[in-house]
Motif scaffolding. Sequence first.
Motif, PDB file in Angstrom:
ATOM      1  N   GLY A  57       0.775  -1.235   0.000  1.00  0.00           N
ATOM      2  CA  GLY A  57       0.000   0.000   0.000  1.00  0.00           C
ATOM      3  C   GLY A  57       0.803   1.279   0.000  1.00  0.00           C
ATOM      4  N   LEU A  58       2.069   1.205  -0.324  1.00  0.00           N
ATOM      5  CA  LEU A  58       2.882   2.420  -0.358  1.00  0.00           C
ATOM      6  C   LEU A  58       2.573   3.246  -1.603  1.00  0.00           C
ATOM      7  CD1 LEU A  58       6.294   0.956   0.838  1.00  0.00           C
ATOM      8  CD2 LEU A  58       4.744   2.434   2.140  1.00  0.00           C
ATOM      9  N   ARG A  59       2.725   4.534  -1.472  1.00  0.00           N
ATOM     10  CA  ARG A  59       2.559   5.441  -2.601  1.00  0.00           C
ATOM     11  C   ARG A  59       3.777   5.371  -3.507  1.00  0.00           C
ATOM     12  NH1 ARG A  59       2.837  11.742  -2.577  1.00  0.00           N
ATOM     13  NH2 ARG A  59       4.145  11.355  -0.782  1.00  0.00           N
ATOM     14  N   LEU A  60       4.957   5.217  -2.907  1.00  0.00           N
ATOM     15  CA  LEU A  60       6.203   5.267  -3.650  1.00  0.00           C
ATOM     16  C   LEU A  60       7.257   4.459  -2.910  1.00  0.00           C
ATOM     17  CD1 LEU A  60       7.671   6.728  -6.051  1.00  0.00           C
ATOM     18  CD2 LEU A  60       8.213   8.557  -4.427  1.00  0.00           C
ATOM     19  N   ILE A  61       8.091   3.753  -3.654  1.00  0.00           N
ATOM     20  CA  ILE A  61       9.252   3.083  -3.073  1.00  0.00           C
ATOM     21  C   ILE A  61      10.494   3.658  -3.726  1.00  0.00           C
ATOM     22  CG2 ILE A  61      10.532   0.921  -2.827  1.00  0.00           C
ATOM     23  CD1 ILE A  61       7.841  -0.536  -2.671  1.00  0.00           C
ATOM     24  N   SER A  62      11.396   4.182  -2.899  1.00  0.00           N
ATOM     25  CA  SER A  62      12.680   4.700  -3.352  1.00  0.00           C
ATOM     26  C   SER A  62      13.698   3.569  -3.346  1.00  0.00           C
ATOM     27  CB  SER A  62      13.140   5.806  -2.395  1.00  0.00           C
ATOM     28  OG  SER A  62      14.513   6.074  -2.563  1.00  0.00           O
ATOM     29  N   VAL A  63      14.407   3.422  -4.462  1.00  0.00           N
ATOM     30  CA  VAL A  63      15.468   2.419  -4.569  1.00  0.00           C
ATOM     31  C   VAL A  63      16.783   3.150  -4.835  1.00  0.00           C
ATOM     32  CG1 VAL A  63      16.330   0.387  -5.790  1.00  0.00           C
ATOM     33  CG2 VAL A  63      13.852   0.716  -5.506  1.00  0.00           C
ATOM     34  N   GLY A  64      17.659   3.122  -3.846  1.00  0.00           N
ATOM     35  CA  GLY A  64      18.979   3.697  -4.009  1.00  0.00           C
ATOM     36  C   GLY A  64      19.954   2.648  -4.503  1.00  0.00           C
ATOM     37  N   LEU A  65      21.182   3.046  -4.751  1.00  0.00           N
ATOM     38  CA  LEU A  65      22.196   2.095  -5.205  1.00  0.00           C
ATOM     39  C   LEU A  65      22.643   1.198  -4.057  1.00  0.00           C
ATOM     40  CD1 LEU A  65      24.025   0.960  -7.370  1.00  0.00           C
ATOM     41  CD2 LEU A  65      25.658   2.783  -6.856  1.00  0.00           C
ATOM     42  N   ARG A  87      12.156  -8.719  -2.787  1.00  0.00           N
ATOM     43  CA  ARG A  87      11.647  -7.784  -1.774  1.00  0.00           C
ATOM     44  C   ARG A  87      10.442  -6.992  -2.274  1.00  0.00           C
ATOM     45  NH1 ARG A  87      17.166  -6.710  -1.120  1.00  0.00           N
ATOM     46  NH2 ARG A  87      17.022  -4.615  -2.006  1.00  0.00           N
ATOM     47  N   LEU A  88      10.415  -6.686  -3.576  1.00  0.00           N
ATOM     48  CA  LEU A  88       9.339  -5.863  -4.119  1.00  0.00           C
ATOM     49  C   LEU A  88       8.109  -6.659  -4.536  1.00  0.00           C
ATOM     50  CD1 LEU A  88      11.403  -3.342  -6.292  1.00  0.00           C
ATOM     51  CD2 LEU A  88      10.506  -3.028  -3.968  1.00  0.00           C
ATOM     52  N   GLN A  89       8.243  -7.966  -4.672  1.00  0.00           N
ATOM     53  CA  GLN A  89       7.121  -8.786  -5.138  1.00  0.00           C
ATOM     54  C   GLN A  89       5.911  -8.634  -4.231  1.00  0.00           C
ATOM     55  OE1 GLN A  89       8.504 -12.822  -5.666  1.00  0.00           O
ATOM     56  NE2 GLN A  89       8.332 -12.618  -7.867  1.00  0.00           N
ATOM     57  N   GLY A  90       4.787  -8.376  -4.857  1.00  0.00           N
ATOM     58  CA  GLY A  90       3.521  -8.325  -4.152  1.00  0.00           C
ATOM     59  C   GLY A  90       3.246  -7.038  -3.395  1.00  0.00           C
ATOM     60  N   LEU A 109       7.985  -2.693 -13.319  1.00  0.00           N
ATOM     61  CA  LEU A 109       8.356  -3.818 -12.467  1.00  0.00           C
ATOM     62  C   LEU A 109       7.054  -4.493 -12.050  1.00  0.00           C
ATOM     63  CD1 LEU A 109      11.137  -2.209 -12.087  1.00  0.00           C
ATOM     64  CD2 LEU A 109      11.212  -3.474  -9.975  1.00  0.00           C
ATOM     65  N   ASP A 110       6.778  -5.621 -12.638  1.00  0.00           N
ATOM     66  CA  ASP A 110       5.529  -6.339 -12.364  1.00  0.00           C
ATOM     67  C   ASP A 110       4.312  -5.437 -12.516  1.00  0.00           C
ATOM     68  OD1 ASP A 110       6.899  -8.724 -11.891  1.00  0.00           O
ATOM     69  OD2 ASP A 110       7.209  -8.222  -9.782  1.00  0.00           O
ATOM     70  N   GLY A 111       4.326  -4.606 -13.556  1.00  0.00           N
ATOM     71  CA  GLY A 111       3.200  -3.722 -13.838  1.00  0.00           C
ATOM     72  C   GLY A 111       3.226  -2.402 -13.081  1.00  0.00           C
ATOM     73  N   VAL A 112       4.196  -2.188 -12.215  1.00  0.00           N
ATOM     74  CA  VAL A 112       4.294  -0.946 -11.443  1.00  0.00           C
ATOM     75  C   VAL A 112       5.158   0.045 -12.221  1.00  0.00           C
ATOM     76  CG1 VAL A 112       5.084   0.105  -9.277  1.00  0.00           C
ATOM     77  CG2 VAL A 112       4.043  -2.182  -9.252  1.00  0.00           C
ATOM     78  N   PRO A 113       4.661   1.278 -12.439  1.00  0.00           N
ATOM     79  CA  PRO A 113       5.466   2.272 -13.153  1.00  0.00           C
ATOM     80  C   PRO A 113       6.779   2.567 -12.425  1.00  0.00           C
ATOM     81  CG  PRO A 113       3.193   3.024 -12.881  1.00  0.00           C
ATOM     82  CD  PRO A 113       3.342   1.782 -12.058  1.00  0.00           C
ATOM     83  N   VAL A 114       7.811   2.847 -13.210  1.00  0.00           N
ATOM     84  CA  VAL A 114       9.141   3.141 -12.683  1.00  0.00           C
ATOM     85  C   VAL A 114       9.562   4.536 -13.126  1.00  0.00           C
ATOM     86  CG1 VAL A 114      11.595   2.520 -12.820  1.00  0.00           C
ATOM     87  CG2 VAL A 114       9.863   0.730 -12.620  1.00  0.00           C
TER      88      VAL A 114
END
Length: 178
Positions: A11-19, A100-103, A140-145
């Motif tokens: 249910g997050l609005r946004l996930i930040s992925v750093g290096l 980690r991001l699945q589902g 990513l699995d249908g989630v916009p990037v």
Amino acid sequence: MSTLPDLLGPGLRLISVGLNPSPASVASQVYFAHPRNRFWPMLNASGLTNEALAPSVESMRRLFEVHRIGFTDLVKRPTPGVAQLRAADYREGAAALRMRLQGLAPRAIWFQGRTPWTQYLRHAEGAAPAAGWGLQPQTLDGVPVWVTPNPSPANAAFSLDDLIARLRMLAGWLERIA
């Protein structure tokens, strides 16, 4: 190995992925904690939140619980810079990030820098990414990037104003799809 914990959930609005985390971030347990990192000034000026936040555990909690922004990294091994990362770090990190991001199904996933995005696609998807910034043609699995420049002080090619403008575009897009 000591590292930063993921701040992830459904249910997050946004996930930040750093290096990957810096030693300063690991020591403080705060993402982008290095005093010269431009993440926090960029975030505060972007409109992504409605409050000014400083690098602290409390701010991380507010970003997660109030603003519904999660955090993780492609590679969980802390290093002082990108030069210390190996190909094996990217391979292992991409597979682990995918798991980690699945589902979780956030509204969007935000890669902070081309390197984490291209390394993720190469090692987890076997694909070559488009070279542009902003909304990507791949999901990513249908989630916009979205991809924005890394706010690290080592990334001097982009000014703070450039970083803010690109994050404002993401914030505006998120508002439109809400």
